[in-house]
Design a protein around this motif. Structure first.
Motif, PDB file in Angstrom:
ATOM      1  N   PRO A 218      -0.416   8.620  -7.640  1.00 37.45           N
ATOM      2  CA  PRO A 218       0.953   9.807  -6.775  1.00 37.45           C
ATOM      3  C   PRO A 218       0.333   9.417  -5.837  1.00 37.45           C
ATOM      4  N   LEU A 219       1.639   9.527  -4.560  1.00 33.24           N
ATOM      5  CA  LEU A 219       1.412   9.946  -3.354  1.00 33.24           C
ATOM      6  C   LEU A 219       2.065  10.848  -3.241  1.00 33.24           C
ATOM      7  N   GLU A 220       1.324  11.904  -2.803  1.00 36.57           N
ATOM      8  CA  GLU A 220       1.529  13.374  -2.574  1.00 36.57           C
ATOM      9  C   GLU A 220       1.948  14.158  -1.397  1.00 36.57           C
ATOM     10  N   VAL A 221       2.056  15.342  -1.342  1.00 32.79           N
ATOM     11  CA  VAL A 221       2.054  15.957   0.187  1.00 32.79           C
ATOM     12  C   VAL A 221       0.620  16.172   0.825  1.00 32.79           C
ATOM     13  N   TRP A 222      -0.288  16.443  -0.614  1.00 31.22           N
ATOM     14  CA  TRP A 222      -1.018  16.823  -0.147  1.00 31.22           C
ATOM     15  C   TRP A 222      -2.275  15.919   0.498  1.00 31.22           C
ATOM     16  N   HIS A 223      -1.716  14.309   0.508  1.00 28.16           N
ATOM     17  CA  HIS A 223      -1.687  13.029   1.142  1.00 28.16           C
ATOM     18  C   HIS A 223      -1.643  13.196   2.561  1.00 28.16           C
TER      19      HIS A 223
ATOM     20  N   ASP B 261     -11.850   3.754  -2.250  1.00 25.62           N
ATOM     21  CA  ASP B 261     -10.965   5.136  -1.872  1.00 25.62           C
ATOM     22  C   ASP B 261     -10.658   5.137   0.154  1.00 25.62           C
ATOM     23  N   THR B 262      -9.825   3.994   0.066  1.00 21.86           N
ATOM     24  CA  THR B 262      -8.801   4.282   1.552  1.00 21.86           C
ATOM     25  C   THR B 262      -6.945   3.917   1.041  1.00 21.86           C
ATOM     26  N   LEU B 263      -6.640   4.067   1.534  1.00 18.02           N
ATOM     27  CA  LEU B 263      -5.000   3.993   1.279  1.00 18.02           C
ATOM     28  C   LEU B 263      -4.480   2.580   2.481  1.00 18.02           C
ATOM     29  N   VAL B 264      -4.038   1.588   1.105  1.00 13.94           N
ATOM     30  CA  VAL B 264      -4.018   0.592   2.133  1.00 13.94           C
ATOM     31  C   VAL B 264      -2.256  -0.012   1.943  1.00 13.94           C
ATOM     32  N   GLY B 265      -1.475   1.144   1.044  1.00 11.28           N
ATOM     33  CA  GLY B 265      -0.950   0.879   1.211  1.00 11.28           C
ATOM     34  C   GLY B 265       0.363   1.404  -0.109  1.00 11.28           C
ATOM     35  N   GLY B 266       1.599   0.921  -0.875  1.00  6.93           N
ATOM     36  CA  GLY B 266       2.461   0.963  -1.337  1.00  6.93           C
ATOM     37  C   GLY B 266       3.347   0.670  -2.396  1.00  6.93           C
ATOM     38  N   VAL B 267       3.478   1.154  -3.893  1.00 12.12           N
ATOM     39  CA  VAL B 267       4.680   0.964  -4.145  1.00 12.12           C
ATOM     40  C   VAL B 267       5.734   2.085  -4.803  1.00 12.12           C
ATOM     41  N   MET B 268       6.668   1.769  -4.508  1.00 10.42           N
ATOM     42  CA  MET B 268       7.891   2.716  -4.845  1.00 10.42           C
ATOM     43  C   MET B 268       8.804   2.862  -5.778  1.00 10.42           C
TER      44      MET B 268
ATOM     45  N   ALA C  84      11.233  15.487  -8.268  1.00 10.18           N
ATOM     46  CA  ALA C  84      11.522  16.219  -9.114  1.00 10.18           C
ATOM     47  C   ALA C  84      12.558  16.460  -9.127  1.00 10.18           C
ATOM     48  N   ASP C  85      13.421  15.660  -9.185  1.00 15.81           N
ATOM     49  CA  ASP C  85      15.368  15.286  -9.610  1.00 15.81           C
ATOM     50  C   ASP C  85      15.071  13.800 -10.301  1.00 15.81           C
ATOM     51  N   ASP C  86      14.226  13.512 -10.534  1.00 14.48           N
ATOM     52  CA  ASP C  86      14.298  12.235 -11.103  1.00 14.48           C
ATOM     53  C   ASP C  86      14.771  11.297 -11.097  1.00 14.48           C
ATOM     54  N   GLY C  87      14.129  11.183  -9.062  1.00 12.70           N
ATOM     55  CA  GLY C  87      15.350  10.335  -8.226  1.00 12.70           C
ATOM     56  C   GLY C  87      13.415   9.597  -8.220  1.00 12.70           C
ATOM     57  N   ALA C  88      14.156   9.197  -6.989  1.00 10.78           N
ATOM     58  CA  ALA C  88      12.890   7.859  -6.252  1.00 10.78           C
ATOM     59  C   ALA C  88      11.475   8.780  -6.236  1.00 10.78           C
ATOM     60  N   ARG C  89      10.362   8.348  -6.262  1.00 12.92           N
ATOM     61  CA  ARG C  89       9.018   7.813  -6.473  1.00 12.92           C
ATOM     62  C   ARG C  89       8.303   7.492  -6.155  1.00 12.92           C
ATOM     63  N   LEU C  90       7.065   7.803  -5.418  1.00  8.03           N
ATOM     64  CA  LEU C  90       6.136   7.605  -4.402  1.00  8.03           C
ATOM     65  C   LEU C  90       4.612   7.211  -4.782  1.00  8.03           C
ATOM     66  N   TYR C  91       4.183   6.000  -4.848  1.00  7.99           N
ATOM     67  CA  TYR C  91       2.941   5.898  -5.676  1.00  7.99           C
ATOM     68  C   TYR C  91       2.006   4.895  -4.535  1.00  7.99           C
ATOM     69  N   GLY C  92       0.810   5.252  -4.247  1.00  9.38           N
ATOM     70  CA  GLY C  92      -0.413   5.062  -3.461  1.00  9.38           C
ATOM     71  C   GLY C  92      -1.214   3.945  -3.893  1.00  9.38           C
ATOM     72  N   ILE C  93      -1.601   3.014  -2.963  1.00 10.10           N
ATOM     73  CA  ILE C  93      -2.548   1.554  -3.680  1.00 10.10           C
ATOM     74  C   ILE C  93      -3.852   2.415  -2.818  1.00 10.10           C
ATOM     75  N   TRP C  94      -4.989   2.527  -3.413  1.00  6.79           N
ATOM     76  CA  TRP C  94      -6.027   3.053  -3.053  1.00  6.79           C
ATOM     77  C   TRP C  94      -7.354   1.724  -3.186  1.00  6.79           C
ATOM     78  N   ARG C  95      -8.257   1.049  -1.916  1.00  9.99           N
ATOM     79  CA  ARG C  95      -8.812   0.233  -2.088  1.00  9.99           C
ATOM     80  C   ARG C  95      -9.784   0.792  -1.413  1.00  9.99           C
TER      81      ARG C  95
ATOM     82  N   TYR D 299      10.024  12.130  -0.679  1.00 12.80           N
ATOM     83  CA  TYR D 299      10.200  11.618  -2.023  1.00 12.80           C
ATOM     84  C   TYR D 299       9.779  12.903  -3.368  1.00 12.80           C
ATOM     85  N   ALA D 300       8.524  13.732  -3.052  1.00 10.59           N
ATOM     86  CA  ALA D 300       8.277  15.171  -3.645  1.00 10.59           C
ATOM     87  C   ALA D 300       9.589  15.724  -4.886  1.00 10.59           C
TER      88      ALA D 300
END
Length: 183
Positions: A14-19, A75-82, A62-73, A57-58
């Motif tokens: 998950p790619l969250e607010v704390w990121h 330990d570095t965020l290099v992209g994502g899917v959603m 929470a409303d069962d809608g769009a979601r965001l996920y990160g891809i790390w290589r 996105y969070a």
């Protein structure tokens, strides 16, 4: 937090607010590369704007809608899917993705989107998943094809970017098609 291993030591999570700081730094590396291919609201500048995108996105998740996920290589965020759209009542969703240049060509988007499709079709019982991309975005169209999607049509001049209108492709895969694929 869950983390799903991907190939080559990469992981999906998950790619969250704390990121927000990490997401802002990633966008600094990726911004000009992804800008033509993603929505303008996604390509933000600075930590506060990154935090606002992640919060949006969070809230949708929470409303069962769009979601965001990160891809790390490494330990570095290099992209994502959603899930740019997710409608359980209608049984459909739309996927999206982005990568910075250094992460391209390793199959990470295909593997990560495959995980999202498995979850959408198997766990959530959705019936249809869509993928939209600019018609001249060969990398995105190739990812849709690798995911077993069918090109259903082209929306003429539906993608505005810097004063020019581009055609947009609509790809889709149905749950029975996904489950029949050999992976």
């Amino acid at each position: 937090m869950f983390s799903l291993p991907l190939r080559d030591g990469a992981r999906l999570g998950p790619l969250e607010v704390w990121h927000a700081e990490e997401f802002a730094a990633h966008l600094d590396r990726a911004r000009e590369h992804i800008r033509p291919w993603v929505g303008p609201a996604f390509v933000t500048d600075g930590v506060d704007a990154a935090r606002a995108t992640l919060r949006r996105y969070a809230e949708r998740g929470a409303d069962d809608g769009a979601r965001l996920y990160g891809i790390w290589r490494e330990d570095t965020l290099v992209g994502g899917v959603m899930f740019t759209g997710f409608d359980a009542a209608a049984g459909s969703c739309e996927l999206g993705c982005w990568l910075e240049p250094a992460a391209e060509g390793h199959g990470l988007v295909t593997q990560a989107c495959g995980a999202l499709l498995d979850w959408a079709f198997t766990t959530r019982g959705l019936h249809r998943a869509e993928w939209r991309c600019r018609a001249d975005n060969r990398r995105s169209a190739a990812a849709a094809r690798r995911l077993g999607m069918t090109l259903e049509g082209v929306r003429r001049q539906a993608w505005p970017y810097q004063g020019v209108r581009y055609d947009e492709q609509l790809w889709a895969v149905l749950a029975p098609e996904w489950h029949a694929l050999e992976r």
